[in-house]
Design a protein around this motif. Structure first.
Motif, short mmCIF file in Angstrom:
data_model
loop_
_atom_site.label_atom_id
_atom_site.label_comp_id
_atom_site.label_asym_id
_atom_site.label_seq_id
_atom_site.Cartn_x
_atom_site.Cartn_y
_atom_site.Cartn_z
N CYS A 82 0.83 -1.21 0.00
CA CYS A 82 0.00 0.00 0.00
C CYS A 82 0.86 1.25 0.00
O CYS A 82 0.58 2.20 -0.74
N ARG A 83 1.91 1.26 0.81
CA ARG A 83 2.78 2.43 0.86
C ARG A 83 3.49 2.64 -0.48
O ARG A 83 3.59 3.78 -0.96
N HIS A 85 2.49 1.71 -3.44
CA HIS A 85 1.53 2.14 -4.45
C HIS A 85 1.16 3.61 -4.25
O HIS A 85 1.08 4.38 -5.22
N GLU A 86 0.94 4.01 -3.02
CA GLU A 86 0.58 5.39 -2.73
C GLU A 86 1.72 6.36 -3.09
O GLU A 86 1.48 7.49 -3.51
N GLU A 87 2.95 5.90 -2.93
CA GLU A 87 4.11 6.73 -3.28
C GLU A 87 4.37 6.75 -4.78
O GLU A 87 5.18 7.54 -5.25
N LYS A 115 -8.55 2.10 -1.68
CA LYS A 115 -7.95 3.36 -2.13
C LYS A 115 -6.88 3.15 -3.20
O LYS A 115 -6.43 4.13 -3.80
N LEU A 116 -6.47 1.92 -3.44
CA LEU A 116 -5.45 1.64 -4.45
C LEU A 116 -6.15 1.49 -5.80
O LEU A 116 -6.48 0.39 -6.23
#
Length: 297
Positions: A82-83, A85-87, A115-116
């Motif tokens: 998740c981190r 992908h968010e970055e 949220k991804l």
């Protein structure tokens, strides 16, 4: 269409290659079985250092397989994905969760990755408990992998009757919800390509639409066997057109029987292939599972 998933350990993945997938459709970066239990933290650190943006800009496609969500490693893996992908470092298309025993696990994971944007949930059904809940698991998934080796490992001896029944139920459940069933049968065969090809053809005849593999030697065979000839699509369209133009519900056109069951089959297959082509990924199920309660009942 997406028919070939090549798995590689995150510790062996080489992002400097122009095509780290060796011609496959998707590279599945593995933090689970391809990583020794003693190296899980090292694998997550390696994932945290990866930047796939240059590769995805060249059309390469990726997914990540994490550890079982009932384990601490699985939770840490999910957080790392998740981190990333968010970055923006990990623009993956697929998140794979192994050893799924219940649709509740899929629904929970779905809520975390909501949220991804653009990431499809790709569970592996590889336990008898998972097979007991296969229909509901399929209803909340974007595509499914049949983990034959792990299911076999739960038995004293490989039970061909049980495996045949499980594979059949798996494919029917996926077809019911319009998602691709992905096979693993004989994925470990990397030398006898004639034997591997025979297994792929058997798999396709059972209803599997794609294959998970572990070696570049397997890529050309999977692409050949699971690809869809244009003539097959034309036959489906001809069946539908002939039925619509017929005066009776049952007819013989150019030596072929045209009847409702065959028309329903043709429409099912055309809908599936059209959705794949439209989305550029299996099944075209971007919205599948967004409202799990509507499908579980």
């Amino acid at each position: 269409m997406t028919i070939c998933f090549l798995y590689t350990s995150v510790l062996r993945f080489d992002p400097t290659r122009d095509d780290p997938g060796f011609g496959s459709d998707v590279v599945m970066i593995d933090l689970e079985d391809a990583v020794h239990a003693a190296s899980k933290a090292k694998a997550r650190q390696r994932l945290a250092e990866l930047d796939l943006r240059t590769l995805t800009q060249r059309g390469r496609r990726f997914g990540v397989r994490i550890n079982h969500l009932a384990s601490l490693d699985g939770i840490r893996d999910l957080d790392a994905v998740c981190r990333g992908h968010e970055e923006g470092r990990l623009p993956i298309e697929y998140l794979q969760i192994p050893k799924v025993r219940s649709h509740h696990e899929v629904v929970l994971c779905r809520s975390v990755i909501e949220k991804l944007k653009g990431v499809k949930l790709f569970p592996i059904v590889e336990t008898p408990e998972g097979m007991d809940d296969i229909e509901r698991i399929a209803s909340v998934s974007d595509l499914l992998l049949f983990g034959q080796a792990d299911i076999t490992a739960t038995m004293y001896r490989p039970n061909e009757a049980y495996l045949a029944q499980a594979r059949g139920r798996f494919c029917v459940a996926c077809a019911r919800y319009g998602i691709p069933p992905v096979d693993t049968k004989l994925f470990e065969e990397v030398e006898d390509m004639a034997r591997f090809e025979a297994a792929c053809r058997e798999s396709k005849n059972e209803g599997f639409m794609a294959k998970a593999i572990i070696h570049p030697n397997q890529v050309p065979i999977v692409k050949k066997v699971y690809s869809v000839p244009s003539a097959e699509l034309e036959t489906y369209q001809k069946t539908i057109s002939s039925y619509e133009a017929a005066a009776n519900g049952f007819a013989i056109v150019d030596g072929s029987v045209i009847a409702p069951p065959f028309v329903a089959k043709a429409r099912l297959m055309l809908d599936y292939y059209t959705s794949q082509q439209a989305s550029g990924s299996p099944g075209g199920t971007e919205d599948r599972g967004r409202d799990p309660s509507a499908r579980i009942g």
